[in-house]
Scaffold this active site. Structure first.
Site, short mmCIF file in Angstrom:
data_model
loop_
_atom_site.label_atom_id
_atom_site.label_comp_id
_atom_site.label_asym_id
_atom_site.label_seq_id
_atom_site.Cartn_x
_atom_site.Cartn_y
_atom_site.Cartn_z
CE LYS A 83 -4.24 -1.86 0.44
NZ LYS A 83 -4.23 -3.05 1.25
CD GLU A 105 -10.35 4.01 0.07
OE1 GLU A 105 -10.26 5.24 -0.12
OE2 GLU A 105 -9.57 3.18 -0.44
CB SER A 369 0.24 -8.19 -1.37
OG SER A 369 -0.60 -9.09 -0.67
C1 LIG Z 1 -5.07 -4.21 0.93
C2 LIG Z 1 -4.32 -5.45 0.70
C3 LIG Z 1 -4.63 -6.32 -0.37
C4 LIG Z 1 -5.79 -6.12 -1.27
O1 LIG Z 1 -5.76 -4.96 -2.05
P1 LIG Z 1 -5.39 -5.00 -3.59
O2 LIG Z 1 -5.73 -3.63 -4.05
O3 LIG Z 1 -6.23 -6.07 -4.23
O4 LIG Z 1 -3.96 -5.30 -3.70
C5 LIG Z 1 -3.81 -7.42 -0.58
N1 LIG Z 1 -2.79 -7.70 0.25
C6 LIG Z 1 -2.49 -6.91 1.31
C7 LIG Z 1 -1.35 -7.30 2.19
C8 LIG Z 1 -3.24 -5.76 1.57
O5 LIG Z 1 -2.93 -4.99 2.62
#
Ligand SMILES: *Cc1c(COP(=O)(O)O)cnc(C)c1O
Length: 385
Positions: A83, A105, A369
Site C-alpha cells: 500500500k 477510506e 503483498s
Molecule cells: C489491501 C491489501 C490487499 C488487497 O488490495 P489490492 O488492491 O487487491 O492489492 C492485498 N494484500 C495486502 C497485504 C493488503 O494490505
C-alpha cells in the site's frame, strides 16, 4: 474511449466531481513525466519505504511441493504491505498540487495506516474513513493511525465496512476538493484513480521482471491475490507482454452462496460501484451484495476495471480459494520459510499449494503483498496458537 479499459471503468459520478477528476488527470499526467517529481517518489520509495524489495527463492517450500516458488517480498516494506507504494506517490501528488489535506477510506486499516504514515511524513492533515465493524476488528491499526496524527471517522451506515467508508470519502472529497486530495487505496474508483494507483504499484512488476531477466530465466506463472486489485495489477503489468501465465486469486470465503465470499470476477456481473463500471457482486435487483472473507483486505464487492477487461480478454485467469485454504498456506509459509504472510497474500500462495499438481516443476512467482502481523488476532484462535 478515455478512461476505459475495454468497456470498463469510466467516470460514473455526480457532475460536480468531473472538474476535480479532470484537474487530477491533468496534474497526474504532467507529474508522471516530471523528472523532479519522479526523483522525489523514488527517493522515498528507496530510503523511506525500503525499495527495491527482493525476489526470494523459497527453497524449502519448493522442495516440499516440487515447484520452483519465488516470492516478491512486498511484505518487507515499511507499514507491512504494498500500500505504501501508492500512498507515497499520491501523497506527493497532493504536495505538488498544493493540497494541504489528504483523506482515505480503509477496510483492514492497512491503507489507512499507509496514508496516515505518509501524511505524517509530508506534513499533511489526514482524515481516514472506516466502517464501525472494521474499527472493531482492526483496533491496532486504528490506534496506530491516531498515533500518527490522523483523524479516524467512524462510518455507521450500510454494511459498516469498506464499501460504505469509500462512499463517505468520496462525499468528503466533493465538498473539500479545493484543499483536499483523495488517496484512493486500490485500482478502483472513477478514472483517473485506477490509472494513478496502477502507475505507482507497477514498480512491483518492473523490479520482478528485472530479477528474472538478469538471471536469464522467466517464470511460467505469476500469481497475485485480488481485492480491489492493486497488488495484482502492480505485478501483472510488467508481464502482460511476456510469455507468462497470469493468475488472480479472489477470496472464496466460506461458500459460493450470496454473502459467503468475495468472488467478484467469478460470480459477479458488470455494474457500477464507486464511480466505475466493472464486475460487481449484486443481486437480481442490482443491489450490491454483502461479502465475506477472512482477510479484511479482500472483503470488497467490486474490483478494478482493468481486471474486468483482463478477464474478458482472457489474458488473466481469475480463480478463488476458500478461507481454510488461505489459513493452510499461512501456516505452510510460516513453518517452511519463517515468513508469516498476510492473509490476503496467503490466498495467492494457497491456490498454488492446493493445486500443486497443476504446477509441478514449473517456475511460479507469487506476489507476497504483505506481512501477517496484523492478522494475528484473527488467526491465533482458529489455529490454536
Ligand atoms: C489491501 C491489501 C490487499 C488487497 O488490495 P489490492 O488492491 O487487491 O492489492 C492485498 N494484500 C495486502 C497485504 C493488503 O494490505
Amino acid at each position: 474511449m478515455k478512461g476505459f479499459y475495454g468497456s470498463y471503468g469510466g467516470q460514473f459520478v455526480a457532475e460536480t466531481l468531473i472538474p476535480a477528476l479532470d484537474n487530477l488527470e491533468n496534474v497526474f499526467f504532467k507529474l508522471k513525466e516530471d523528472d523532479e517529481f519522479n526523483k522525489k517518489v523514488n527517493y522515498y520509495l528507496q530510503n523511506y519505504a525500503g525499495r527495491p524489495t527482493p525476489v526470494y527463492f523459497a527453497e524449502n517450500l519448493s522442495k516440499k511441493y516440487g515447484i520452483e516458488i519465488y516470492l516478491k517480498r512486498e511484505d518487507l516494506l515499511h507499514t507491512g504491505a504494498h500500500k505504501i507504494n501508492n500512498t507515497i506517490g499520491q501523497g506527493l501528488i497532493a504536495k505538488y498540487s498544493g493540497k494541504k489535506r489528504v483523506i482515505a477510506e480503509t477496510g483492514a486499516g492497512q491503507h489507512g495506516l499507509a496514508t496516515a504514515t505518509v501524511a505524517a511524513l509530508l506534513g499533511l492533515k489526514c482524515t481516514i474513513y472506516m466502517g464501525s465493524i472494521d474499527i472493531k476488528r482492526q483496533q491496532p491499526n486504528v490506534k496506530k493511525m491516531k498515533l500518527l496524527g490522523a483523524e479516524v471517522i467512524e462510518v455507521t451506515e450500510g454494511s459498516q465496512t469498506l464499501k460504505d467508508a469509500t462512499n463517505h470519502a468520496l462525499k468528503d472529497w466533493v465538498t473539500n476538493v479545493e484543499n483536499t486530495h483523495y488517496i484512493i487505496g486500490s485500482v478502483v474508483g472513477p478514472y483517473p484513480f485506477p490509472e494513478i494507483v496502477a502507475h505507482f504499484q507497477s514498480v512491483i512488476g518492473t523490479e520482478a521482471l528485472d530479477f528474472f531477466k538478469n538471471g536469464n530465466i522467466m517464470p511460467d506463472y505469476v500469481i497475485a491475490c485480488v481485492g480491489g486489485g492493486s497488488n495484482a495489477i502492480g505485478i501483472f503489468r510488467a508481464f502482460l507482454n511476456e510469455n507468462v501465465k497470469l493468475i488472480g486469486v479472489e477470496a472464496g470465503g466460506v461458500s459460493d452462496k450470496d454473502g459467503g465470499n468475495a468472488k467478484t470476477l467469478n460470480l459477479g456481473r458488470p455494474g457500477i460501484l464507486h464511480g466505475a463500471l466493472s464486475y460487481l457482486l449484486q443481486d437480481k435487483n442490482c443491489q450490491v451484495l454483502p461479502v465475506h472473507s477472512i482477510s479484511a483486505g479482500l472483503d470488497y464487492p467490486g474490483v478494478g476495471p482493468e481486471h474486468s477487461f483482463l478477464k474478458d480478454s482472457g489474458r488473466v485467469e481469475y480463480v478463488s480459494v476458500k478461507d481454510k485454504d488461505a489459513l493452510y498456506a499461512f501456516r505452510e509459509l510460516s513453518v517452511s520459510e519463517g515468513i508469516i504472510p498476510a492473509l490476503e497474500s496467503s490466498h495467492a500462495l494457497a491456490y498454488l499449494l492446493v493445486n500443486r499438481d497443476l504446477f509441478r516443476n514449473s517456475k511460479v512467482l507469487i506476489n507476497l503483498s504483505g506481512r501477517g502481523d496484523k492478522d494475528f488476532i484473527i488467526v491465533q484462535n482458529i489455529l490454536n496458537l
